[in-house]
Design a protein around this motif. Structure first.
Motif, PDB file in Angstrom:
ATOM      1  N   UNK A  64      -8.624  -5.247  22.051  1.00 34.26           N
ATOM      2  CA  UNK A  64      -7.587  -4.217  21.922  1.00 34.26           C
ATOM      3  C   UNK A  64      -8.062  -3.058  21.059  1.00 34.26           C
ATOM      4  N   UNK A  65      -9.003  -3.329  20.171  1.00 32.50           N
ATOM      5  CA  UNK A  65      -9.562  -2.285  19.305  1.00 32.50           C
ATOM      6  C   UNK A  65     -10.808  -1.645  19.907  1.00 32.50           C
ATOM      7  N   UNK A  66     -11.234  -2.140  21.073  1.00 31.56           N
ATOM      8  CA  UNK A  66     -12.431  -1.585  21.700  1.00 31.56           C
ATOM      9  C   UNK A  66     -13.701  -1.950  20.959  1.00 31.56           C
ATOM     10  N   UNK A  67     -13.720  -3.126  20.372  1.00 33.04           N
ATOM     11  CA  UNK A  67     -14.859  -3.580  19.580  1.00 33.04           C
ATOM     12  C   UNK A  67     -15.358  -4.903  20.137  1.00 33.04           C
ATOM     13  N   UNK A  68     -16.660  -5.056  20.237  1.00 33.66           N
ATOM     14  CA  UNK A  68     -17.224  -6.326  20.678  1.00 33.66           C
ATOM     15  C   UNK A  68     -17.020  -7.355  19.573  1.00 33.66           C
ATOM     16  N   UNK A  69     -16.458  -8.506  19.904  1.00 34.88           N
ATOM     17  CA  UNK A  69     -16.209  -9.526  18.871  1.00 34.88           C
ATOM     18  C   UNK A  69     -17.463  -9.923  18.100  1.00 34.88           C
ATOM     19  N   UNK A  70     -18.602 -10.011  18.805  1.00 39.49           N
ATOM     20  CA  UNK A  70     -19.827 -10.394  18.105  1.00 39.49           C
ATOM     21  C   UNK A  70     -20.276  -9.328  17.106  1.00 39.49           C
ATOM     22  N   UNK A  71     -20.007  -8.064  17.391  1.00 38.69           N
ATOM     23  CA  UNK A  71     -20.356  -6.990  16.460  1.00 38.69           C
ATOM     24  C   UNK A  71     -19.497  -7.082  15.194  1.00 38.69           C
ATOM     25  N   UNK A  72     -18.221  -7.355  15.381  1.00 38.65           N
ATOM     26  CA  UNK A  72     -17.330  -7.506  14.232  1.00 38.65           C
ATOM     27  C   UNK A  72     -17.773  -8.688  13.374  1.00 38.65           C
ATOM     28  N   UNK A  73     -18.023  -9.823  14.010  1.00 35.49           N
ATOM     29  CA  UNK A  73     -18.441 -11.008  13.255  1.00 35.49           C
ATOM     30  C   UNK A  73     -19.804 -10.805  12.600  1.00 35.49           C
TER      31      UNK A  73
END
Length: 163
Positions: A64-73
Motif C-alpha cells: 500500500x505504501x509502494x515499498x518492497x517488503x524486503x527493502x523495508x526489512x
C-alpha cells in the motif's frame, strides 16, 4: 546476539511511519489503500512499535505504501543489526569542521549541533574530531529526521568527498 523485540518493533514502526509521511499520506489515506479491515488505532500502534503485525499484514502495508517488503526489512535490519561497519561497533569518529562546512539542508540540525560543540571547545580552524557512540548517532538521526544508517552514510561521505 539476542533480539530486543521491542527495539526492533519500534524501528520497524519508525520505518513504516517515515514511508507513509514521505508519501504524503495520513494514516486514514493509508488505511483506505489496504484490502483488509484495519482500525486507525491499530495502524498507529504498528507505527509506534507497541504492537506486532503479522508478516502478511506487513507485506500488505508495504504494498500500500509502494515499498518492497524486503527493502523495508533490510533497512530495519541494517539499523538494528548492522548500522556500523567493521571496527565501528562502538560508534564513529567525526570531524566537526567537515559537518559545519556541509551545505546539505537535511543535515542542518547536525551542522548546528557541530557548531555548538566547536564553540564549547574553542577549536577555531584546527582539526577537531569527536567520537559519536551509537546512542548519540540515533539522537542526531532523529533530529535530522532520517535513519541512523543514512546519517552514518552521510557522515562517511563528509569525510570522503569522493563518495
Amino acid at each position: 546476539m539476542q533480539l530486543d523485540a521491542g527495539a526492533y518493533q519500534r524501528m520497524l514502526g519508525d520505518e513504516l511511519r517515515r514511508l507513509r509521511e514521505e508519501r504524503g499520506l495520513t494514516r486514514r489515506d493509508l488505511n483506505l489503500r489496504l484490502r483488509s479491515e484495519l482500525s486507525l488505532q491499530t495502524l498507529a500502534t504498528y507505527e509506534l512499535g507497541t504492537r506486532q503485525c503479522s508478516v502478511v499484514r506487513l507485506v500488505e502495508l508495504c504494498l500500500a505504501l509502494g515499498e518492497a517488503p524486503d527493502a523495508l526489512l533490510a533497512r530495519v535490519g541494517q539499523r538494528y543489526f548492522g548500522t556500523f561497519g567493521a571496527g565501528e561497533s562502538d560508534g564513529v569518529r567525526v570531524d566537526l569542521h567537515s559537518v559545519v562546512r556541509t551545505q546539505h539542508q537535511d543535515l542542518a540540525p547536525f551542522r548546528r549541533w557541530a557548531e555548538g560543540k566547536l564553540a564549547e571547545t574553542g577549536a577555531n580552524g584546527t582539526a577537531h574530531e569527536i567520537h559519536l557512540d551509537p546512542a548519540a548517532l540515533e539522537q542526531l538521526a532523529e533530529l535530522c529526521e532520517t535513519t541512523t544508517a543514512n546519517l552514518l552514510s552521510r557522515i562517511r561521505s563528509l569525510s570522503d568527498p569522493a563518495r
